[in-house]
Design an enzyme around this catalytic site. Structure first.
Site, PDB file in Angstrom:
ATOM      1  CG  MET A  12      -1.877   1.219   1.213  1.00 47.11           C
ATOM      2  SD  MET A  12      -3.010   1.225  -0.212  1.00 47.11           S
ATOM      3  CE  MET A  12      -4.196  -0.027   0.306  1.00 47.11           C
ATOM      4  CG  ASN A  43       2.936  -0.532  -8.948  1.00 47.99           C
ATOM      5  OD1 ASN A  43       1.799  -0.472  -8.504  1.00 47.99           O
ATOM      6  ND2 ASN A  43       3.932   0.198  -8.476  1.00 47.99           N
ATOM      7  CB  THR A 212      14.044   2.768 -18.228  1.00 47.56           C
ATOM      8  OG1 THR A 212      14.336   2.530 -16.852  1.00 47.56           O
ATOM      9  CG2 THR A 212      13.304   1.562 -18.801  1.00 47.56           C
ATOM     10  CB  ALA A 242       3.375   3.826 -11.712  1.00 52.64           C
ATOM     11  CB  ALA A 243       7.614   6.020 -15.187  1.00 45.48           C
ATOM     12  N   GLY A 244       8.403   3.133 -14.508  1.00 45.61           N
ATOM     13  CA  GLY A 244       9.173   1.942 -14.845  1.00 45.61           C
ATOM     14  C   GLY A 244       8.336   0.686 -14.856  1.00 45.61           C
ATOM     15  CG  ASP A 245       6.885  -0.932 -11.300  1.00 44.77           C
ATOM     16  OD1 ASP A 245       7.941  -1.553 -11.521  1.00 44.77           O
ATOM     17  OD2 ASP A 245       6.594  -0.457 -10.184  1.00 44.77           O
ATOM     18  CB  SER A 275       1.971   5.748 -16.069  1.00 49.00           C
ATOM     19  OG  SER A 275       3.375   5.880 -16.072  1.00 49.00           O
TER      20      SER A 275
END
Length: 295
Positions: A12, A43, A212, A242-245, A275
Site C-alpha cells: 500500500m 504494479n 530506461t 509508476a513509470a518503470g513498472d 502514467s
C-alpha cells in the site's frame, strides 16, 4: 494459458505531495495525502493486465486492513489472484514523497512480502503455463531465484527488474532472459555510470538489456549488437512513481504478442508516458485503447 505471471511484491503506497522533499532533519508541509495500492510486483501485474495481457500474480498480502484493498485492486484490473497468499501481520507499505517536479523518494517496509521466501505448491505449475515471468527484488532473493529457475526449466521468458538494486547472484543472471534496470540501477550493478557502457557490461551476464532513462527514453542492447537508443514521448510529468513498472508490464504484453523490440519499446514507452501524467501508482496506469491511441 496464462501469458504473464508476476512473482513479486504488493504494497500500500502512502503518498505525500510536497513542493520539495525535506532535507535530513527538516519537516515540510505537504499539500495532500493518498493511499494507493502499489508494490513493484502488483504494479507490473496491473500495468500488464490493463495493457491487454492475461496476467496472474504470485505474492503475499497481510492480514491487516490493507490486504483486502490490495486484492481488490488487482482483481478489478483483471489479474488472477488465486495464488496471492495472506500472511499474518501487516501488508507491505511504501512511504512516498512526490515533489512538484514529479520526482519521488520512497521508503519500502516489506511486511507480508518478506514471507515470500520460496515457491509453494502450485506456484511452479502456474509459471510453467506462462510465456513470460516478471520478477523484481522487493521480495526475498531466494524466492526470486526459485521463480527464475522454474521459468528457465519450463522455457518461460524471464524479465527481471533489478530494483531495489543489489548485487545479483550468477545463478539468477544465468536464468534471466531480459534485464530491465533504470540508469541508476545499471550503474549500481556495473559500477559504470555511462548507460551505453553499462549496457555492454551487463551483456556479459545476460543476453538482452533495456536500460530506461526517464525522459531521455531508453537503450536496448543484445549480445553481438551495439546499444540502440529509443526516445521517450515528450510530456509534462506529474508523478513518475509508476513509470518503470508501467513500461515493463506493457513491454511484456507487446513481446508476448510477438512484436519485435523496435515496435514493442515505443508502445511500452507510450504507456509509461501516459502514467507519468497522472498521480499515483496503479491509479495512473493506462488501458489498452489509450496506449494504442498514444503510440
Amino acid at each position: 494459458m496464462t501469458a504473464i505471471v508476476v512473482l513479486g511484491s504488493t504494497n500500500m503506497d502512502l503518498v505525500a505531495h510536497v513542493a520539495r522533499p525535506p532535507r535530513r532533519g527538516e519537516t515540510v508541509t505537504g499539500r495532500d495525502f493518498a493511499m494507493v495500492p502499489g508494490g513493484k510486483g502488483a504494479n507490473q501485474a496491473v500495468a500488464a493486465a490493463r495493457a491487454g495481457g492475461d496476467v496472474a500474480m504470485i505474492g503475499a498480502v497481510g492480514s491487516d486492513a490493507f490486504g483486502p484493498a490490495l486484492r481488490h485492486t488487482l482483481a478489478a484490473s483483471g489479474v488472477d489472484i488465486d495464488l496471492l497468499r495472506t500472511a499474518e501481520g501487516p501488508s507491505g507499505t511504501a512511504h512516498i514523497v512526490v515533489d512538484d517536479d514529479g520526482g519521488n523518494a520512497i521508503v519500502v517496509v516489506p511486511g507480508a512480502n518478506a514471507t515470500v521466501t520460496s515457491l509453494v505448491p502450485g506456484d511452479e505449475t502456474l509459471i510453467a503455463t506462462a510465456t513470460t515471468l516478471l520478477l523484481q527484488l522487493e521480495i526475498p532473493l531466494p524466492a526470486v531465484l526459485d521463480g527464475a529457475r522454474a521459468a528457465h526449466r519450463h522455457g518461460v521468458r524471464t524479465v527481471l527488474t533489478p530494483a531495489p538494486a543489489r548485487p545479483l547472484p550468477p545463478d539468477l543472471l544465468a536464468a534471466t532472459d531480459l534485464l530491465v534496470p533504470n540508469e541508476h540501477e545499471a550503474a549500481i550493478l556495473t559500477g559504470v555510470a555511462e548507460p551505453r557502457a553499462a549496457a555492454e557490461t551487463l551483456l556479459r551476464q545476460v543476453p538482452e538489456v533495456v536500460i530506461t532513462l526517464g525522459a531521455a527514453g531508453c537503450l536496448h542492447a543484445v549480445r553481438g549488437a551495439g546499444p540502440r537508443s529509443f526516445p521517450a514521448p515528450e510530456v509534462t510529468a506529474v508523478d513518475t512513481t509508476a513509470a518503470g513498472d508501467t513500461f515493463v508490464g506493457a513491454l511484456a504484453v507487446a513481446l508476448g504478442e510477438g512484436l519485435p523490440m523496435d515496435r514493442a519499446i515505443p508502445w511500452a514507452s507510450a504507456a509509461a508516458a501516459l502514467s507519468v501524467q497522472r498521480p499515483g501508482a496503479s491509479t495512473s496506469m493506462p488501458y489498452r485503447p489509450e496506449i494504442d491511441s498514444a503510440s
